[in-house]
Write a protein that holds these residues in place. Structure first.
Motif, PDB file in Angstrom:
ATOM      1  N   GLU A  95      -8.802  -0.273 -15.961  1.00  0.00           N
ATOM      2  CA  GLU A  95      -7.844   0.106 -16.987  1.00  0.00           C
ATOM      3  C   GLU A  95      -6.561  -0.698 -16.778  1.00  0.00           C
ATOM      4  N   PRO A  96      -5.699  -0.782 -17.803  1.00  0.00           N
ATOM      5  CA  PRO A  96      -4.415  -1.463 -17.603  1.00  0.00           C
ATOM      6  C   PRO A  96      -3.673  -0.880 -16.411  1.00  0.00           C
ATOM      7  N   GLY A  97      -2.994  -1.751 -15.674  1.00  0.00           N
ATOM      8  CA  GLY A  97      -2.381  -1.330 -14.428  1.00  0.00           C
ATOM      9  C   GLY A  97      -1.098  -0.545 -14.587  1.00  0.00           C
ATOM     10  N   CYS A  98      -0.478  -0.626 -15.751  1.00  0.00           N
ATOM     11  CA  CYS A  98       0.764   0.101 -16.009  1.00  0.00           C
ATOM     12  C   CYS A  98       0.472   1.152 -17.059  1.00  0.00           C
ATOM     13  N   ARG A  99       0.636   2.418 -16.698  1.00  0.00           N
ATOM     14  CA  ARG A  99       0.096   3.520 -17.509  1.00  0.00           C
ATOM     15  C   ARG A  99       0.994   3.879 -18.686  1.00  0.00           C
ATOM     16  N   HIS A 100       1.005   3.026 -19.714  1.00  0.00           N
ATOM     17  CA  HIS A 100       1.770   3.286 -20.923  1.00  0.00           C
ATOM     18  C   HIS A 100       0.806   3.481 -22.085  1.00  0.00           C
ATOM     19  N   VAL A 101       0.915   4.608 -22.775  1.00  0.00           N
ATOM     20  CA  VAL A 101      -0.026   4.954 -23.836  1.00  0.00           C
ATOM     21  C   VAL A 101       0.275   4.198 -25.134  1.00  0.00           C
ATOM     22  N   GLY A 102       1.552   3.944 -25.404  1.00  0.00           N
ATOM     23  CA  GLY A 102       1.926   3.209 -26.612  1.00  0.00           C
ATOM     24  C   GLY A 102       1.808   4.037 -27.879  1.00  0.00           C
ATOM     25  N   LEU A 103       2.179   5.319 -27.825  1.00  0.00           N
ATOM     26  CA  LEU A 103       2.073   6.177 -29.006  1.00  0.00           C
ATOM     27  C   LEU A 103       2.946   5.672 -30.163  1.00  0.00           C
TER      28      LEU A 103
ATOM     29  N   VAL B 252       0.859  -1.182   0.000  1.00  0.00           N
ATOM     30  CA  VAL B 252       0.000   0.000   0.000  1.00  0.00           C
ATOM     31  C   VAL B 252       0.894   1.231   0.000  1.00  0.00           C
ATOM     32  N   THR B 253       0.626   2.162  -0.923  1.00  0.00           N
ATOM     33  CA  THR B 253       1.562   3.248  -1.179  1.00  0.00           C
ATOM     34  C   THR B 253       0.842   4.569  -1.422  1.00  0.00           C
ATOM     35  N   PRO B 254       1.541   5.694  -1.160  1.00  0.00           N
ATOM     36  CA  PRO B 254       1.088   6.963  -1.725  1.00  0.00           C
ATOM     37  C   PRO B 254       1.229   6.909  -3.239  1.00  0.00           C
ATOM     38  N   ASN B 255       0.746   7.944  -3.904  1.00  0.00           N
ATOM     39  CA  ASN B 255       0.592   7.882  -5.352  1.00  0.00           C
ATOM     40  C   ASN B 255       1.886   7.665  -6.130  1.00  0.00           C
ATOM     41  N   LEU B 256       2.881   8.498  -5.898  1.00  0.00           N
ATOM     42  CA  LEU B 256       4.102   8.440  -6.705  1.00  0.00           C
ATOM     43  C   LEU B 256       4.827   7.110  -6.558  1.00  0.00           C
TER      44      LEU B 256
ATOM     45  N   THR C 126       3.205   4.367  -8.548  1.00  0.00           N
ATOM     46  CA  THR C 126       3.472   4.461  -9.980  1.00  0.00           C
ATOM     47  C   THR C 126       4.824   3.828 -10.324  1.00  0.00           C
ATOM     48  N   ILE C 127       5.825   4.141  -9.530  1.00  0.00           N
ATOM     49  CA  ILE C 127       7.162   3.591  -9.762  1.00  0.00           C
ATOM     50  C   ILE C 127       7.158   2.076  -9.622  1.00  0.00           C
TER      51      ILE C 127
END
Length: 345
Positions: free
Chosen positions: A268-276, A232-236, A239-240
């Protein structure tokens, strides 16, 4: 089997079907949500989509965040691709979570049979607070060249996310909750988070609680991730660690996720990569989105559909005959989706 944490508020069901908000997102979002739509249609899953086209890309068109918020307020549940966050301008992902108070992010990091990784035995859940910490978005320039960014930590939100983590652990037979922090330096803010998690843990006999400094946790994640159960973590920090976790099991295309609030749930996918860089190439791995949609179905009580779709996806990966480029293959998104349909039928 993942058990939902918060099913108190569900969307209304009309004519035997749930209406769900669908936000395809940027980059590969449309391609991987199309996989879900194709599978759901083939399997007669009782879902009707309300599609909301939102984009964080400049000049990409689409509507603003208000339309997405209104749709989710109507439907209570949504499936979402990742929205691009530019280096200048606000994050629509964060804005959406804040507007609806979708405060808890849940990411599942687990080895997948058939997908080779350097470390076996990985199976942990990452719970992160979505609405404060470094992502409070409060910045100003007090003097030219001097920027102050405010990190907000509150006991209320620390307690709320801690309870979510312990409830998840209890319902899914997890035995250990670890608070991730940097309280050795940020003694008040992260110290509050660390102590609040430990205090909440007193109300959950049978579940152990400990804590790790975030830099040590990052090292432990790549050296001995088998020790983790629920983080359990704060936001940042979340993400890491979610990105580290994705790398451990084979990449961001494999990691499912969800976000929960008191009234709304957004998957949503758990790892926030857009894939541009691979947008429009029909090469994206839709696994993360498909498994996230299965989590959504379980949230709605559609367990049979969820189990069938998830099992077929895992079977395709385990067989190893059809693979997208990110996991060492040469198959397209469409071919991967068709392989899942073949398993289902």
């Amino acid at each position: 089997m993942l058990r939902a944490v918060n099913r108190a508020v569900l969307p209304k069901k009309y004519g035997g079907k749930y209406t769900v908000s669908l936000i395809p997102g940027d980059g590969i979002g449309a391609e991987i949500t199309d996989s879900v739509k194709t599978i759901f249609k083939d399997q007669n899953v009782p879902i009707e989509w309300e599609i909301v086209d939102v984009s964080g890309l400049e000049n990409a068109g689409g509507c603003g965040i208000t339309e997405a918020v209104d749709s989710l307020k109507r439907n209570k549940v949504g499936l979402k691709g990742i929205l691009h966050t530019p280096t200048t301008g606000k994050s629509l992902n964060v804005a959406l979570r804040k507007e609806l108070d979708i405060y808890a992010s849940l990411v599942l990091i687990k080895n997948i049979p058939g997908v080779k990784s350097r470390i076996d035995g990985i199976d942990f859940a990452l719970v992160r607070e979505n609405t404060e910490g470094e992502y409070s978005g409060l910045e100003h320039q007090s003097y030219p060249g001097v920027v102050e960014s405010l990190k907000i930590m509150t006991r209320f939100k620390s307690e709320r996310i801690a309870k979510f983590a312990f409830d998840f652990a209890k319902k899914n037979n997890r035995e250990l909750v670890t608070a991730i922090h940097k309280a050795n330096i940020m003694k008040l803010g992260d110290g509050l988070f660390r102590q609040t998690v430990k205090d909440v843990g007193q109300d959950y006999p049978g579940i152990k609680v400990n804590d790790l400094i975030v830099d040590n946790a990052s090292m432990q994640a790549v050296a001995h991730p088998q020790q983790f159960d629920v983080l359990v973590t704060p936001n940042l920090y979340g993400t890491i660690l979610s990105n580290i976790g994705a790398a451990l099991i084979g990449g961001p295309g494999l990691v499912p996720g969800a976000n929960f609030g008191r009234e709304y749930a957004l998957f949503e996918p758990g790892c926030r990569h857009v894939g541009l860089s691979i947008k429009g190439k029909n090469s994206a791995n839709p696994t993360a989105m498909i498994l996230s949609s299965a989590m959504m179905l379980r949230h709605l009580g559609l367990n049979d559909h969820a189990d069938r779709i998830a099992s077929a996806t895992y079977e395709v990966l385990s067989d190893g005959q059809v693979r997208t480029p990110d996991i060492g293959g040469s198959n397209t998104t469409t071919e991967f989706t068709d392989a899942i349909l073949a398993k289902l039928n």
